[in-house]
Design an enzyme around this catalytic site. Structure first.
Site, PDB file in Angstrom:
ATOM      1  N   TYR A   1     -12.974   2.838  13.920  1.00 52.36           N
ATOM      2  CA  TYR A   1     -11.886   3.244  13.031  1.00 52.36           C
ATOM      3  C   TYR A   1     -11.775   4.773  12.985  1.00 52.36           C
ATOM      4  O   TYR A   1     -10.685   5.337  13.155  1.00 52.36           O
ATOM      5  CB  TYR A   1     -12.116   2.691  11.628  1.00 52.36           C
ATOM      6  CG  TYR A   1     -11.127   3.214  10.607  1.00 52.36           C
ATOM      7  CD1 TYR A   1      -9.819   2.728  10.562  1.00 52.36           C
ATOM      8  CD2 TYR A   1     -11.494   4.196   9.696  1.00 52.36           C
ATOM      9  CE1 TYR A   1      -8.913   3.217   9.641  1.00 52.36           C
ATOM     10  CE2 TYR A   1     -10.588   4.694   8.774  1.00 52.36           C
ATOM     11  CZ  TYR A   1      -9.299   4.199   8.746  1.00 52.36           C
ATOM     12  OH  TYR A   1      -8.393   4.698   7.830  1.00 52.36           O
TER      13      TYR A   1
ATOM     14  N   GLY B   1       0.795  -1.229   0.000  1.00 56.80           N
ATOM     15  CA  GLY B   1       0.000   0.000   0.000  1.00 56.80           C
ATOM     16  C   GLY B   1       0.822   1.270   0.000  1.00 56.80           C
ATOM     17  O   GLY B   1       1.884   1.353  -0.620  1.00 56.80           O
TER      18      GLY B   1
ATOM     19  N   GLY C   1       2.478   2.629   2.375  1.00 53.84           N
ATOM     20  CA  GLY C   1       3.760   2.493   3.050  1.00 53.84           C
ATOM     21  C   GLY C   1       4.844   2.044   2.093  1.00 53.84           C
ATOM     22  O   GLY C   1       5.958   2.592   2.081  1.00 53.84           O
TER      23      GLY C   1
END
Length: 282
Positions: A167, A23, A25
């Site tokens: 979240y 992703g 990162g």
């Protein structure tokens, strides 16, 4: 990573990125390596983490944020490996669709997205201060549908609602943590950011996310490279000309947040409560 980086803007700069095996990162690690940075690639999956580390010429470090002992061991390994840590990018985390309990007895979203990065930052804090370092945390525009209650930080007494409110709450906590870090710790600059809706494995176990991706054929999502752009910008730009602790919406500073993010008393209480839960000095 190419043998010769395209530029050396970040030469002699050590950057730790959690959630770097995929992703945004991974995309950020690649972009920062191209600027000459030394990368500590932190991930949960051994093979993917090793592949990305090899790709960027960095070192792989493994940690599962479902276990706080993994975070403690990670911090120890990083301190042993690097005399200086210039940037810590707290990027790991995600959406847990069904309420569960971590190995440490905490609600998993709360632990993955708030407790673990708080703990890692605390354990690396002295090295970051010594390096005049920067902490960058991946937050979210989802903070706008948060519901932070100090008497129920772990959503034990409320509907879990597919994980979306927990979240969003954890991402509000991220913004509050960064602002309080900027206030409490001289020698560190700290920023958080919303990457946008990115085409990654985010929310893979959420029926709502799967339905949305199916209906739109992922047409609303941006690429991991686009989502990583704020992280790369914040890690590579020395002077940002914004107040320490600023939350960015993409590349734009002063993103929209819930009012609690601006409440100094609430930020201080969240910090103190989190330190107490983790057994850290406030």
């Amino acid at each position: 990573m190419p043998d010769s980086p395209q530029n050396t803007q970040l030469e002699n700069t050590t950057i730790v990125i959690t959630g770097a095996s995929s992703g945004i990162g991974r995309a950020a690690a690649i972009a920062l390596a191209e600027q000459g940075a030394t990368l500590a690639v932190v991930g949960r999956n051994p093979e993917r983490t090793r592949i990305v580390a090899n790709q960027v010429g960095g070192r792989p470090f493994l940690a599962d944020f479902d276990r706080l002992d993994d975070v403690r061991a990670l911090a120890g390994s990083l301190l042993e490996a690097y005399d200086e840590i210039d940037v810590l990018a707290n990027n790991a985390g995600g959406l847990v669709a069904k309420r569960g309990i971590s190995a440490d007895g905490h609600e998993r979203t709360f632990q993955h997205n708030h407790l673990a990065p708080f703990l890692l930052t605390a354990l690396l804090g002295k090295r970051l201060v010594e390096s005049n370092g920067r902490v960058i945390s991946t937050a979210s525009g989802a903070n706008m549908f948060s519901s932070l209650r100090f008497d129920d930080l772990e959503f034990a007494a409320r509907p879990y609602l597919g994980g979306w409110v927990p979240y969003g709450t954890s991402k509000l906590e991220t913004i509050m943590f960064i602002r309080e870090l900027a206030k409490r710790v001289p020698g560190i600059t700290a920023y958080s950011f919303h990457p946008g809706y990115v085409a990654t494995e985010f929310g893979a176990d959420s029926a709502l996310v799967r339905l949305g991706n199916f209906v739109t054929r992922n047409s609303l999502a941006i690429s991991p490279q686009q989502g990583a752009a704020p992280l790369v910008h914040l890690a590579s730009t020395e002077e940002l000309d914004v107040p320490n602790g600023t939350y960015f919406d993409g590349l734009k500073p002063f993103g929209r947040t819930r009012k609690l993010a601006n409440d100094a008393d609430a930020r201080a209480r969240l910090w103190d409560d989190t330190a107490r839960i983790l057994g850290l000095p406030a």
